[in-house]
Design a protein around this motif. Structure first.
Motif, PDB file in Angstrom:
ATOM      1  N   THR A  66       9.553  -5.184   5.213  1.00 32.56           N
ATOM      2  CA  THR A  66       8.342  -5.643   5.890  1.00 32.56           C
ATOM      3  C   THR A  66       7.797  -4.568   6.833  1.00 32.56           C
ATOM      4  OG1 THR A  66       9.663  -6.709   7.631  1.00 32.56           O
ATOM      5  CG2 THR A  66       9.041  -8.046   5.737  1.00 32.56           C
ATOM      6  N   VAL A  67       8.700  -3.861   7.536  1.00 33.12           N
ATOM      7  CA  VAL A  67       8.253  -2.775   8.420  1.00 33.12           C
ATOM      8  C   VAL A  67       7.648  -1.641   7.592  1.00 33.12           C
ATOM      9  CG1 VAL A  67       8.988  -1.037  10.095  1.00 33.12           C
ATOM     10  CG2 VAL A  67       9.920  -3.348  10.218  1.00 33.12           C
ATOM     11  N   LEU A  98      -1.596  -2.543  -2.837  1.00 33.34           N
ATOM     12  CA  LEU A  98      -1.297  -2.891  -1.446  1.00 33.34           C
ATOM     13  C   LEU A  98      -1.362  -4.396  -1.228  1.00 33.34           C
ATOM     14  CD1 LEU A  98      -3.229  -0.010   0.363  1.00 33.34           C
ATOM     15  CD2 LEU A  98      -0.754  -0.275   0.167  1.00 33.34           C
ATOM     16  N   THR A  99      -2.270  -5.054  -1.937  1.00 38.42           N
ATOM     17  CA  THR A  99      -2.339  -6.513  -1.857  1.00 38.42           C
ATOM     18  C   THR A  99      -1.043  -7.140  -2.378  1.00 38.42           C
ATOM     19  OG1 THR A  99      -4.740  -6.491  -2.142  1.00 38.42           O
ATOM     20  CG2 THR A  99      -3.606  -8.557  -2.616  1.00 38.42           C
ATOM     21  N   ALA A 100      -0.534  -6.595  -3.470  1.00 36.92           N
ATOM     22  CA  ALA A 100       0.688  -7.141  -4.079  1.00 36.92           C
ATOM     23  C   ALA A 100       1.897  -6.982  -3.155  1.00 36.92           C
ATOM     24  CB  ALA A 100       0.948  -6.450  -5.419  1.00 36.92           C
ATOM     25  N   ILE A 101       2.069  -5.787  -2.576  1.00 39.91           N
ATOM     26  CA  ILE A 101       3.245  -5.574  -1.714  1.00 39.91           C
ATOM     27  C   ILE A 101       3.102  -6.358  -0.403  1.00 39.91           C
ATOM     28  CG2 ILE A 101       3.723  -3.322  -2.725  1.00 39.91           C
ATOM     29  CD1 ILE A 101       2.597  -2.021  -0.213  1.00 39.91           C
ATOM     30  N   LEU A 121       4.193  -9.929  -1.157  1.00 41.33           N
ATOM     31  CA  LEU A 121       5.656 -10.025  -1.185  1.00 41.33           C
ATOM     32  C   LEU A 121       6.231 -10.031   0.222  1.00 41.33           C
ATOM     33  CD1 LEU A 121       8.296 -10.102  -2.736  1.00 41.33           C
ATOM     34  CD2 LEU A 121       8.194  -7.614  -2.959  1.00 41.33           C
ATOM     35  N   ALA A 122       5.705  -9.179   1.107  1.00 42.79           N
ATOM     36  CA  ALA A 122       6.176  -9.125   2.489  1.00 42.79           C
ATOM     37  C   ALA A 122       5.928 -10.451   3.201  1.00 42.79           C
ATOM     38  CB  ALA A 122       5.494  -7.979   3.236  1.00 42.79           C
ATOM     39  N   ALA A 123       4.744 -11.038   2.989  1.00 41.56           N
ATOM     40  CA  ALA A 123       4.411 -12.314   3.626  1.00 41.56           C
ATOM     41  C   ALA A 123       5.342 -13.431   3.147  1.00 41.56           C
ATOM     42  CB  ALA A 123       2.956 -12.677   3.325  1.00 41.56           C
ATOM     43  N   SER A 154      -3.163 -10.008   6.863  1.00 42.94           N
ATOM     44  CA  SER A 154      -3.338  -8.740   6.150  1.00 42.94           C
ATOM     45  C   SER A 154      -3.597  -8.986   4.675  1.00 42.94           C
ATOM     46  CB  SER A 154      -2.098  -7.854   6.319  1.00 42.94           C
ATOM     47  OG  SER A 154      -1.949  -7.425   7.657  1.00 42.94           O
ATOM     48  N   LEU A 155      -2.890  -9.965   4.121  1.00 42.05           N
ATOM     49  CA  LEU A 155      -3.086 -10.288   2.708  1.00 42.05           C
ATOM     50  C   LEU A 155      -4.531 -10.702   2.442  1.00 42.05           C
ATOM     51  CD1 LEU A 155      -1.982 -10.826  -0.145  1.00 42.05           C
ATOM     52  CD2 LEU A 155      -1.401 -13.136   0.632  1.00 42.05           C
TER      53      LEU A 155
END
Length: 221
Positions: free
Chosen positions: A68-69, A111-114, A117-119, A173-174
Motif C-alpha cells: 500500500t505504501v 494505476l487504477t488497477a493497482i 487492489l491497495a484499497a 484515489s481510485l
C-alpha cells in the motif's frame, strides 16, 4: 482548442487531487508501521489471553502494508510528473501527441488497477484486525490507545485513525484515477477522430485533383 484546454485543465486538476490523496495513503500507513514496530495489522489475527488480558498477535506478512505504501509512492510520482508535463503543454499552448495520449490511457488504467487492489487490501485487512479487537472491546475504535500487546511493544493510540485515513485515501484515489482514465480515453478518441478527418480530407482532395486532371485532359483532346 477550447476542448483541448478543458481536457488539459481537468487532467491537471485531477492529478493535483491524486497527488494529495496519495499522501493520505503514504503518511498514515508509514506512521502505523512505525508505531507497530514494523508489524502490519492488515489481515493480522490473534487470541486474547484470559490471564492478563493481553493480545497474542499472529502477525500477517508485512508485504500488505509495504504494497500500500509502494502504491502511494507510485501515485505520488506519477501525479507529479503528469502535473509538470501537462503544465508545460498548457504554457506552450500545445497538447500531447497520439502516442503520448495512448501511453496515458495504458498507464492510467494500470494505476487504477493497482490502486483498486491497495484499497481492497486495506479494507479487508483492517476488517480482519477489527474482528479480533471487537472480541474484547465494544468497537474497534475503542481498542485504540489500550496497552493490548506489551510483548511486541506496539503503540495502538492511532491505528484506527491511521487506517481509516489510509482507507479513505485509497478509495478516493481510485475514484480520481478512474476519472483520469476517462479523460485520457476521451483525449485518445479525439485524436482518433482528428486522424480520421485528416484521412478523409486527403482522400477528398485526391478525388478533386483526379477529377480536375481528367477534365483538363478531356478539354485538350
Amino acid at each position: 482548442m477550447a476542448l483541448t484546454n478543458i481536457l488539459l485543465l481537468s487532467q491537471i486538476a485531477g492529478y493535483v487531487v491524486a497527488l494529495i490523496l496519495s499522501l493520505c495513503i503514504i503518511v498514515p500507513m508509514s506512521l502505523h508501521q512505525s508505531e507497530f514496530r514494523g508489524h502490519c495489522l492488515l489481515f493480522s489475527t490473534g487470541v486474547w489471553q484470559e490471564t492478563d488480558g493481553q493480545f497474542v498477535a499472529q502477525w500477517a506478512s508485512q508485504l500488505y502494508c509495504n504494497y500500500t505504501v509502494f502504491v502511494g509512492f507510485i501515485l505520488l510520482v506519477a501525479s507529479a510528473i503528469q502535473i509538470y508535463r501537462l503544465s508545460m503543454f498548457m504554457k506552450r499552448g500545445e497538447d500531447s501527441s497520439f502516442l503520448s495520449a495512448f501511453i496515458d490511457v495504458v498507464s492510467s488504467i494500470f494505476l487504477t488497477a493497482i490502486t483498486l487492489l491497495a484499497a481492497i487490501l486495506i479494507t479487508l485487512g483492517f476488517m480482519t484486525w477489527c474482528q479480533c479487537m471487537t472480541k474484547r472491546f465494544p468497537s474497534c475504535e475503542l481498542a485504540a490507545g489500550n496497552d493490548i500487546d506489551k510483548a511486541d511493544g506496539i503503540n495502538t493510540s492511532g491505528f484506527h485513525i491511521e487506517l481509516g485515513a489510509a482507507q479513505f485515501g485509497a478509495w478516493s484515489s481510485l475514484s480520481i484515477w478512474v476519472g483520469l482514465s476517462v479523460f485520457a480515453v476521451l483525449k485518445l478518441l479525439r485524436y482518433h477522430q482528428l486522424e480520421n478527418m485528416k484521412v478523409s480530407m486527403y482522400r477528398e482532395r485526391q478525388k478533386l485533383i483526379e477529377a480536375a486532371t481528367s477534365s483538363q485532359s478531356q478539354d485538350i483532346s
